[in-house]
Structure formats: structure tokens, C-alpha cells
Scaffold this active site. Structure first.
Site, PDB file in Angstrom:
ATOM      1  N   CYS A  34      79.915  -4.227  -1.317  1.00  0.00           N
ATOM      2  CA  CYS A  34      81.088  -4.035  -0.808  1.00  0.00           C
ATOM      3  C   CYS A  34      81.896  -5.655  -2.039  1.00  0.00           C
ATOM      4  O   CYS A  34      81.403  -6.177  -2.534  1.00  0.00           O
ATOM      5  CB  CYS A  34      81.158  -4.435   0.328  1.00  0.00           C
ATOM      6  SG  CYS A  34      80.955  -6.478   0.512  1.00  0.00           S
ATOM      7  N   GLU A  57      72.992  -7.548  -0.237  1.00  0.00           N
ATOM      8  CA  GLU A  57      73.111  -8.107  -1.281  1.00  0.00           C
ATOM      9  C   GLU A  57      73.218 -10.070  -1.367  1.00  0.00           C
ATOM     10  O   GLU A  57      72.236 -10.695  -2.222  1.00  0.00           O
ATOM     11  CB  GLU A  57      74.745  -8.036  -2.180  1.00  0.00           C
ATOM     12  CG  GLU A  57      74.285  -6.785  -2.732  1.00  0.00           C
ATOM     13  CD  GLU A  57      74.862  -5.570  -1.014  1.00  0.00           C
ATOM     14  OE1 GLU A  57      74.695  -5.944  -0.366  1.00  0.00           O
ATOM     15  OE2 GLU A  57      75.289  -4.811  -1.935  1.00  0.00           O
ATOM     16  N   CYS A  98      80.492  -8.931  -1.348  1.00  0.00           N
ATOM     17  CA  CYS A  98      79.476  -9.627  -1.827  1.00  0.00           C
ATOM     18  C   CYS A  98      79.851  -9.163  -2.889  1.00  0.00           C
ATOM     19  O   CYS A  98      78.414 -10.043  -4.527  1.00  0.00           O
ATOM     20  CB  CYS A  98      78.413  -7.610  -2.139  1.00  0.00           C
ATOM     21  SG  CYS A  98      77.584  -8.227  -0.515  1.00  0.00           S
ATOM     22  N   HIS A 104      74.795  -9.395   4.302  1.00  0.00           N
ATOM     23  CA  HIS A 104      75.327  -7.792   3.711  1.00  0.00           C
ATOM     24  C   HIS A 104      74.203  -8.454   2.489  1.00  0.00           C
ATOM     25  O   HIS A 104      73.712  -9.305   2.664  1.00  0.00           O
ATOM     26  CB  HIS A 104      76.183  -7.498   2.937  1.00  0.00           C
ATOM     27  CG  HIS A 104      77.414  -7.001   3.240  1.00  0.00           C
ATOM     28  ND1 HIS A 104      78.040  -6.725   2.578  1.00  0.00           N
ATOM     29  CD2 HIS A 104      77.650  -6.937   4.459  1.00  0.00           C
ATOM     30  CE1 HIS A 104      79.361  -6.085   3.579  1.00  0.00           C
ATOM     31  NE2 HIS A 104      78.571  -6.601   5.300  1.00  0.00           N
TER      32      HIS A 104
HETATM   33  O1  LIG Z   1      77.709  -3.974  -0.348  1.00  0.00           O
HETATM   34  C1  LIG Z   1      77.454  -3.423   1.182  1.00  0.00           C
HETATM   35  C2  LIG Z   1      77.936  -3.345   1.973  1.00  0.00           C
HETATM   36  C3  LIG Z   1      77.984  -2.891   3.489  1.00  0.00           C
HETATM   37  N1  LIG Z   1      76.546  -3.962   4.112  1.00  0.00           N
HETATM   38  C4  LIG Z   1      76.087  -3.838   5.290  1.00  0.00           C
HETATM   39  C5  LIG Z   1      77.106  -4.245   6.669  1.00  0.00           C
HETATM   40  C6  LIG Z   1      76.387  -2.711   7.285  1.00  0.00           C
HETATM   41  O2  LIG Z   1      75.372  -3.289   8.207  1.00  0.00           O
HETATM   42  C7  LIG Z   1      75.917  -1.742   6.511  1.00  0.00           C
HETATM   43  C8  LIG Z   1      77.297  -0.791   7.024  1.00  0.00           C
HETATM   44  O3  LIG Z   1      77.388  -0.127   8.417  1.00  0.00           O
HETATM   45  P1  LIG Z   1      78.620   1.255   8.660  1.00  0.00           P
HETATM   46  O4  LIG Z   1      78.350   1.357   9.719  1.00  0.00           O
HETATM   47  O5  LIG Z   1      77.601   2.002   7.285  1.00  0.00           O
HETATM   48  O6  LIG Z   1      79.439   0.619   7.170  1.00  0.00           O
HETATM   49  O7  LIG Z   1      75.821  -1.846   5.540  1.00  0.00           O
HETATM   50  C9  LIG Z   1      75.278  -3.840   2.979  1.00  0.00           C
HETATM   51  O8  LIG Z   1      74.037  -4.525   3.333  1.00  0.00           O
HETATM   52  N2  LIG Z   1      75.463  -4.377   1.843  1.00  0.00           N
END
Ligand SMILES: O=c1ccn([C@H]2C[C@H](O)[C@@H](COP(=O)(O)O)O2)c(=O)[nH]1
Length: 265
Positions: free
Chosen positions: A209, A184, A212, A182
Site C-alpha cells: 500500500c 511490510e 508501506c 502492515h
Molecule cells: O500493503 C498492505 C496492505 C494491507 N495489509 C494488511 C492490513 C489489513 O490487516 C489487511 C487488509 O485487510 P482487508 O480487509 O483485505 O482490507 O492487510 C498489509 O499488511 N500490507
């Protein structure tokens, strides 16, 4: 203007030019790593000879500048760079970039207001554009208490795992979630060397999330600013909030209500 020299007072001075610090000087002296040996500096103007000397003495090995037909290319700059082994090259961006935060922009300002976190969120947003995730591009930017950027990151595959080869799908056969790091997390791990992110602020284009959230807490980051988005407020977000609350990490929602156009023409 130099640190401590109030912009408003000095800008109207008869000799305002005498006081001004060129962008390159500020970039070199406000650096976050121990030295700039073999680094590249990106500049929006061809460096003048005064700046060229500072670039050479700092150990920078490459200068990339934006071509501007109106600006003067001081011949001494090239002469000194050649003698000192500093490469200089022109970079022509192949497209202009428009940063349009969720389209709810106010277009009434001719100059973008980059105060109040707008700049750092814009950098997080711009960084997100490097992500190869076809569905969701996330960017993050870490800033220390002196408002210096110490790290940026976007969602991508782990180091060594090619972003063009690892899967970006969501099915069991091609599942990005197993691999992707991710934004972060990458900002925390890819921070400038030797920098401690304790008490820093992390700007992110997506509500962090829970995984993170843990990394943010353990790294010592004290403030998190996330981009306002109607999708925020999920169950999972509540868990991140609970952890942040318990650990003393403050959360702020940032509403970015301007359009920034990077017009390189
Ligand atoms: O806090 C976060 C949450 C998600 N991500 C990234 C991980 C994935 O590459 C996308 C999410 O994909 P979706 O298809 O929209 O579920 O975003 C992040 O970097 N940081």
C-alpha cells in the site's frame, strides 16, 4: 558445501560427506546479529556431537528439534548440552502445512523448486499465516544481496497491543485499520538487529500500500517483489508505483506456480 565449493563438483566426490556443512553450522555462521547469546536454534534433525559443540560455543541456549524415529540421537550431544546448560527439547508440529499459492499450482514436480525467489516468497507466505486478521493475512520477507533473510513480518497489532484483544472488524465500532501495522512495515522494523536494509529486496504476498511504500523507500530497500494476484492494479497501487519509480525502487511481480507441502511426518 562450503561457500565457494561448487555443489555439483563436490556432491559427487567420493568423500562428499567430508565437505558438507551441517545445517546448524550454516545457520550459526550466516547469522545476522552480532551474537547468538541466549538464542534458540530450530533444527529438523537431532544435532550430532560435532554440531553440538558449535552450538554450545556460539552461546545458543536452546535447541528445538523435530522428532524423527529414524535418526540416531547421539548420547554425547545431550551430555554436553546438560553440562553446558543448553536446553534441548522436541517439537512435534500438530499439523502439516500446505502452501498452495492461489491454487494455480503445477503438481508435476516431486521436489519443490525453491530457486528464483520461490523460497523467499514461500517464507513471506508462511509468515503471513501468523496474522490474526480473519480476512486478509499478509507476509513479508526481506533479503540482502547475499540472499540472507534479514527480516520478516506479518500484519498485526502494534507491540504491546494484544492481537487477541484489539479489533479485527471493519465497522466504525470495531475497526482494524486504525490499529493494524502492515506486514511490510513490521518486516522493516523487526529486521535482525544492527542490519541495514539498504539495497535489500522485500518479498511481499500483497502489493504494498502507499503507506508501506513510503516506509520501504525511506528504509533504503531497492527491490520489491510482490505476489501476482488478480486483485492487484487498483488506483492505490498506481500511487505506490509512481513513488517507487521516482525513488528508484524496482518492482517485480512474482508468479508462484508450485505447491509446497511441509510434511512433518
Ligand atoms: O500493503 C498492505 C496492505 C494491507 N495489509 C494488511 C492490513 C489489513 O490487516 C489487511 C487488509 O485487510 P482487508 O480487509 O483485505 O482490507 O492487510 C498489509 O499488511 N500490507
Amino acid at each position: 558445501m562450503p561457500t565457494g565449493c561448487n555443489n555439483k563438483t563436490f556432491i559427487n566426490h567420493t568423500y562428499a560427506n567430508f565437505f558438507e556443512c551441517d545445517a546448524e553450522i550454516n545457520a550459526i555462521l550466516n547469522k545476522n546479529s552480532i551474537n547468538l547469546q541466549n538464542c534458540t536454534i530450530f533444527v529438523s534433525l537431532y544435532p550430532c556431537s560435532e554440531t553440538a559443540k558449535i552450538i554450545i560455543q556460539s552461546g545458543i541456549k536452546e535447541v528445538v528439534y523435530l522428532p524423527d524415529p529414524k535418526s540416531y540421537k547421539e548420547p554425547a550431544t545431550k551430555k554436553m548440552f546438560d553440562a553446558s546448560g543448553v536446553e534441548i527439547r522436541e517439537h512435534t508440529p500438530n499439523e502439516n502445512i500446505k502452501i498452495d499459492f492461489f491454487h494455480h499450482a503445477k503438481l508435476d514436480r516431486p521436489v519443490a523448486d525453491l530457486s528464483g525467489g520461490n523460497l523467499f516468497m514461500a517464507i513471506a507466505y508462511l509468515t503471513s499465516k501468523r496474522s490474526k486478521d480473519p480476512v486478509c493475512q499478509v507476509g513479508a520477507c526481506i533479503v540482502n544481496s547475499d540472499n540472507k533473510i534479514v527480516g520478516t513480518g506479518y500484519n498485526g497489532m502494534p507491540t504491546g497491543c494484544n492481537d487477541d484483544e484489539f479489533p479485527w472488524g471493519k465497522s466504525s465500532k470495531s475497526n482494524k485499520f486504525i490499529y493494524v501495522c502492515h506486514a511490510e512495515m513490521n518486516a522493516v522494523f523487526y529486521k535482525s538487529s544492527m542490519i541495514n536494509v539498504k539495497d535489500c529486496t522485500l518479498y511481499t504476498t500483497r502489493f504494498p500500500c502507499i503507506e508501506c511504500g513510503k516506509i520501504i523507500i525511506q528504509s533504503g530497500i531497492k527491490d520489491v517483489v510482490y505476489l501476482k494476484n488478480p486483485k492487484n492494479g487498483k488506483e492505490e497501487d498506481r500511487a505506490t508505483k509512481e513513488m517507487f519509480n521516482a525513488s528508484g525502487v524496482k518492482l517485480y511481480e512474482h508468479e508462484q506456480n508450485l505447491v509446497i507441502t511441509l510434511d512433518f511426518a
